[in-house]
Motif scaffolding. Sequence first.
Motif, PDB file in Angstrom:
ATOM      1  N   ARG A  80       0.854  -1.184   0.000  1.00 21.92           N
ATOM      2  CA  ARG A  80       0.000   0.000   0.000  1.00 21.92           C
ATOM      3  C   ARG A  80       0.890   1.234   0.000  1.00 21.92           C
ATOM      4  NH1 ARG A  80      -4.289   0.016   4.491  1.00 21.92           N
ATOM      5  NH2 ARG A  80      -5.350   1.318   2.989  1.00 21.92           N
ATOM      6  N   PRO A 123       1.551   5.383  -0.030  1.00 24.50           N
ATOM      7  CA  PRO A 123       0.848   6.429   0.733  1.00 24.50           C
ATOM      8  C   PRO A 123      -0.434   6.902   0.035  1.00 24.50           C
ATOM      9  CG  PRO A 123       3.205   6.868   0.718  1.00 24.50           C
ATOM     10  CD  PRO A 123       2.974   5.701  -0.199  1.00 24.50           C
ATOM     11  N   GLU A 166      -2.268   5.121  -2.070  1.00 21.31           N
ATOM     12  CA  GLU A 166      -3.246   4.028  -1.964  1.00 21.31           C
ATOM     13  C   GLU A 166      -3.866   3.993  -0.563  1.00 21.31           C
ATOM     14  OE1 GLU A 166      -1.924   0.464  -4.963  1.00 21.31           O
ATOM     15  OE2 GLU A 166      -0.638   0.809  -3.214  1.00 21.31           O
ATOM     16  N   ARG A 167      -3.049   4.232   0.462  1.00 20.88           N
ATOM     17  CA  ARG A 167      -3.594   4.255   1.833  1.00 20.88           C
ATOM     18  C   ARG A 167      -4.643   5.344   1.983  1.00 20.88           C
ATOM     19  NH1 ARG A 167       1.790   2.982   3.430  1.00 20.88           N
ATOM     20  NH2 ARG A 167       2.246   5.164   3.871  1.00 20.88           N
ATOM     21  N   GLY A 184      -7.711   4.109   0.515  1.00 22.18           N
ATOM     22  CA  GLY A 184      -8.203   2.847   1.062  1.00 22.18           C
ATOM     23  C   GLY A 184      -8.002   1.673   0.119  1.00 22.18           C
ATOM     24  N   ALA A 224      -5.100  -1.080  -2.104  1.00 19.99           N
ATOM     25  CA  ALA A 224      -3.849  -1.819  -1.982  1.00 19.99           C
ATOM     26  C   ALA A 224      -3.567  -2.539  -3.290  1.00 19.99           C
ATOM     27  CB  ALA A 224      -3.924  -2.825  -0.833  1.00 19.99           C
ATOM     28  N   ALA A 252      -8.169  -2.766   0.764  1.00 14.92           N
ATOM     29  CA  ALA A 252      -7.104  -3.277   1.639  1.00 14.92           C
ATOM     30  C   ALA A 252      -7.425  -4.693   2.115  1.00 14.92           C
ATOM     31  CB  ALA A 252      -6.898  -2.341   2.818  1.00 14.92           C
TER      32      ALA A 252
END
Length: 153
Positions: free
Chosen positions: A99, A101, A103-104, A107, A109, A130
């Motif tokens: 993941r 930053p 993508e985090r 939300g 992955a 995720a």
Amino acid sequence: MMRLHPRVRLLWSLRAVVAATVVGALAAVLDRFVLEQGLWLPVAVFLAVLFFGVTVALLRYRYWRYEVRDDSLYLERGVFTRVRTVVPFVRIQHVDSSRSPVERLAGLATTVVYTAGSRGADVTIPGLSASGSDDLQERIKRLAIRAEGDDAV
């Protein structure tokens, strides 16, 4: 066939916005010091690159699919060149879930499947939730271990 999470369209479209901004800025610098055509040229370049990038992002999402079969992982993707990949579970070495930053924040992955082979020995499945990425990683791992036992001498 499974599809990617719809939010990945936003990430891919944001990449197109960044690319269009950079290319538009370069066009503005070029126009300012060389071409001297006025503001319309950088704006036109920005809009053309933005339109192309967002269109490709939306089409990329439309054509991206994957399926976990009994003996292999099947992927289908590509806008200009369609690529179909079959990864037999007996060829899988390990599976990662990552993941970034960005993508985090969204939300999302990515699941990466590493295979034994010499050409492009990894397969990436982006744009998963995720929990979906973790579940896919675990499922592929279990199927690869089972396939290894079936293939053992």
